[in-house]
Design an enzyme around this catalytic site. Sequence first.
Site, PDB file in Angstrom:
ATOM      1  N   HIS A 310      -6.235 -39.486  31.373  1.00  0.00           N
ATOM      2  CA  HIS A 310      -5.905 -39.798  30.177  1.00  0.00           C
ATOM      3  C   HIS A 310      -5.065 -41.103  30.185  1.00  0.00           C
ATOM      4  O   HIS A 310      -4.395 -41.266  30.870  1.00  0.00           O
ATOM      5  CB  HIS A 310      -4.590 -38.676  29.870  1.00  0.00           C
ATOM      6  N   ASP A 312      -3.414 -43.602  27.902  1.00  0.00           N
ATOM      7  CA  ASP A 312      -2.732 -43.938  26.571  1.00  0.00           C
ATOM      8  C   ASP A 312      -3.065 -45.244  26.291  1.00  0.00           C
ATOM      9  O   ASP A 312      -2.909 -46.183  27.124  1.00  0.00           O
ATOM     10  CB  ASP A 312      -1.404 -43.622  26.668  1.00  0.00           C
ATOM     11  N   ASP A 422      -3.433 -34.783  23.564  1.00  0.00           N
ATOM     12  CA  ASP A 422      -1.862 -35.091  23.532  1.00  0.00           C
ATOM     13  C   ASP A 422      -1.200 -35.668  22.166  1.00  0.00           C
ATOM     14  O   ASP A 422      -0.217 -36.203  22.129  1.00  0.00           O
ATOM     15  CB  ASP A 422      -1.705 -36.376  24.410  1.00  0.00           C
ATOM     16  N   HIS A 636      -2.284 -42.403  19.612  1.00  0.00           N
ATOM     17  CA  HIS A 636      -0.975 -41.209  19.300  1.00  0.00           C
ATOM     18  C   HIS A 636       0.304 -41.653  19.915  1.00  0.00           C
ATOM     19  O   HIS A 636       1.196 -40.739  20.015  1.00  0.00           O
ATOM     20  CB  HIS A 636      -1.651 -39.717  19.968  1.00  0.00           C
TER      21      HIS A 636
HETATM   22 ZN   LIG Z   1      -1.225 -39.803  25.367  1.00  0.00          ZN
END
Ligand SMILES: [Zn+2]
Length: 1182
Positions: A310, A312, A422, A636
């Site tokens: 993951h 971000d 997420d 997000h």
């Molecule tokens: Zn995230």
Amino acid sequence: MNHFQQESAYNQYPELNHGSGAKWIKGLTQNRLGTFLGGHFSDVNLSSVLFTHRLDNAEHVKLQVWSAPGLSKPTFEEAMKQKFRPAKKGDSFGPSCECFRPLYTALSEHTTTGTNHWWKVYVTIPAYWEQYERVQFEFDPGCEAMIYDVDGTPLQGITGGFGGDRRVEYIIPWEARMKGTHEFIIESSCNGMFGVPWNGDTIAPPDMNRYFALASADLVVPNQEAWHLLWDFTTLREIVDSLPGNTSLQNKALSVANEIMNTFKSGDASDIQRCRKLAEGVFGENWQSEGEYIYQDEKQAQIWGIGHCHIDTAWLWPYRVTQQKVARSWATQVDLMERYPEHRFACSQAQQYKWLKQLYPPLFERVKEQILAGKFHPVGGSWVENDSNMPSGEALIRQFVFGQKFFMENFGVRCETAWLPDSFGLTGAYPQLIRGAGMKYFFTQKLSWNNINVFPHSTFNWVGIDGTQVLCHMTPVDTYTAQASVGDVQKGLSNHKNLESSDTSLLVFGNGDGGGGPLAKMLENLRRIRATNNQSRDLPPINMGHSVDEFFDHLLESTSSGKKLPNWHGELYLEFHRGTYTSHGSIKKGNRHSEILLRDVEHVATLASIVKSAEYAYPKSQIDECWEKVLLNQFHDVLPGSAIGMVYEDAEKLYAEVQRDGKALMEEAFQVLFPNSIPLTTDTKLRPNTALNQIIGYNTTFLDRRDIVKIPLAGASAGLKTAVAQVDANSKLGYAIMDNGVLDALVGDNLDLHVSAYTNGSDHFVLRNSSVQLTISKGRITSLIDVQLHRELIADGATGGLVIFEDRPNYWDAWDVEIHHLETPTPLEFINVSVVAHGPLRASVQAQVKYGQSTINVLISLDAVGATVKPGSRSLFRFDAEVDWRERHQFLKFELPLNIHNDNAYYETQFGYVQRPTHKNTTWDMAKFEVCGHKYADLSEYGYGLAILSESKYGFSCQGNVLRISLLRAATAPDAEQDQGEHKFSWAVMPHKGHFLESDVPMAAYLFNSPMHVRYLCGDKDALAASSANHPSFAIHGAPNVFLETIKRGEYDEFETPSESDSDSPTTIIARLYEAFGGHAQATIVIGDHFSGRVAKVVTTNLLEDEEEEVQIMDDEKFGTSVKLNFRGFEVKTLKITLGDGVRAPVFRAKQLSSTQKSLKRLTKRSSWVDIDSSRLVSRDD
Ligand SMILES: [Zn+2]
């Protein structure tokens, strides 16, 4: 055991026993295991033998470094041209950031958060090391780094420091070892995996001045068998710590681990051999020789392992650092795939793939090879892992259109599984959108973060607001960053919420958030876990080597196509992070205003590209570029307002670019449609004596409308001045009524809702027209009356207005507003109220609120027209606020306590609405104390209701009869300065007769967000201008509940040349429609005069514009060219209209045709192969 063996065992059982033979004290033995690795005994335990050799002298390791200036992020090629200086272990590098904080820059002007340092490394490998299985270079700069070969191909990432994500080894290739020397390049970047948080608190604002020391730059020979023993022991210990104490496997693992510690002694090769043999007591004899084939046993797997990372796209670091994180993390995974053939890796976000392609082309090729080999799996189908609460429905569609298109164009595949592990809550519009975007499945886990209720399912059919279902799995492991431990595997079963209908779970493992992904030790651990499972049923069986899609295919098959699964209807509301609908107001506004601007650009550009095809080409690539920026900022942690300040500097710059470019594109298209016209705003200066030609309003919505527009009077002609029915005190600005884009000069006689403002001269103010009346008394809204019904809407004895709450969440500052904030309201009073406009078209009062160090100026206005043209539509009160916001940990809202009762309130969501409770009967109801809404929130009862409309805010609530809109927060982590400073935003209060379901609230909210584009036409009267302004390109009849959201050109049209008539590619128009009230509809979609004569074919498509069904085209006197469509409640439909020159004759609306024209129409219909000149389409009004 046969009889003789039994006999022999008995013979060896002595008659006398002098031993102590005590049962173990299990707890102490279990604790003992903690002393075998590292810690106090690291000089004698297993850690002491992990390396056979270690060299760091200059004879074997030569280091040179070049520190890139400031925060610049040079490319490999640029860096290689620089002058490097000698460096050594222990040197310190930094800082992490500098006072100078660069804005987002184009990719060519690379900059980063922290400083970047480039290393040239030359190692000389002693000849006698040839005997060893592996030689490694160990590089630990304390921060993140990337290893390149000398040609610039990224080889793998490095994560320094001592966290669980530490990865510091680079394996020297065999050829280099043969040669005896090896040269490679390292780029280290002064940020950790989680940025550079202050004092180690993850969400604290970044430490701008952190330095990192080079802890290790050593050439080492790892003791491979010792490392294998370390992994053996780790797995055994995890079994001991994770399994229940009454299982035979847990006891066996403990006794084997204990025995290993007894056997280790000096840790020489033979001791280690014996220890490893002991471990086979749990893993099975010769288990290791099976390698990746350990997973081949045919038993039905319950846990499916998939590697994941993951990343971000921005959070505690800006976008430019993510670009490096992507390359580092993915290079590492490609490297691991080469060593662990069972390794499969799923990764989402087309934007990250695109960055890799632009910035690291050789690595992109390596990744692509693994994608084509079926090992590296693009998932999600979207541009980024977007927030799903706030983007508009159309933006959610574009996330998929842009994502799926990128994957198809680059890898020849589309994703089948939507992937948002997420995102902070998931809209009930998604099932329909996911399936419409060519996907079958949905993965998330975020609801495991609920802070009030436990979500009841793991595998279920998620049914959206329109009734569409998608198969959803929320991994019971409750994370997308599992460590592939025994505990994780165990949890996949033990925490599964609906084992009665499915007993299979996805294990999504690998370090994440800041990147990283799986480590070799995780893959080693999983092999041992599977080996153990091959011996024992105390662990659930795990498999590897499959894709997420295959996992879902299996779920579908094993649950009779989902029939055995429970259903969940509506949104997946996250009971957490409720402050993210409000944090960072500028970003919310940037998002909403950009979405609407791009919708308008597409609409106007489509029209121009069809009507004036010879001189104007649809600017597809520029529009796409704008969309990519908007989609990126919907990530997000960006749109929700939960990133560090630096991210918002970038995001605001992107929104500014979208506004600049979008407005320029629209102006270009307007210039084509209305030559010699200029936009008319309050700033427009007209030259004196300019001949009055025409003021028109261009309406980009499909709704009829009646607006009060502002006209600047300086330089305006006499004719224009007569159209103005109200003039500001300084005579510079006038107000006029515009009906569907045409100035209504007969305003004096035509006014049905005279508006006026009254005051008693001190503390009492009234805004009133013949439909509604609002009273401000002693600084509060004391009365709101429906004049026609003589109905007071403010609850007896209560007052409305601005209110402030103490906002101190339990931890996640920018993310959370907690339920206890509702216990601390402070009503605010308007002061310095004065009447600034008296009617007859607009009445306004200016008011001010002072609180703490902040000043809030609000202009409250009432117009002499209804909110919409629906008969009986009440007028809305418009609140335009300008705020100088200086508070910390305060939450500003606007509230109205209403004389209206309902157990539920209505909030707009993507392509529809969602109802949420106004009461707190259950904990599920209580949890929704702050919710997301788009353009409206409404509280209605039988006969009457009231809505609050929003043009840039997304947080709402309705507690009992108090309806609130959330305006500003002021968290201090991870951005210490969140929302400090100037803000401008608007909202409106709209009373309406009848329940919400019978109201015009969604229409009014649409119009409130889409002001008319008012233009001044210079030069000769342009017939096209008049016709375009008056006759929308599409209209909907027979279904007031069907909305037209989008007009654009087809995604796959060709746009290189202005004149598409030279090209073979078809000219297509896409129209997206939806049902907005939750009921069936039979709509007639009238295709506007500009296109109607050329419509060759109309089909419905999915969201990716794949053709589905052909729709019958109708021509009749009433509507001209139209199609009929049936909708179910909240259904989204996409129409693709293919134009072909001369294929069909132009068909004008019957009401506009003279009898001669009618006969001409019949004629041209018959001789349909005549090329229709577009000028003929527009000349009919002359
Ligand atoms: Zn995230």
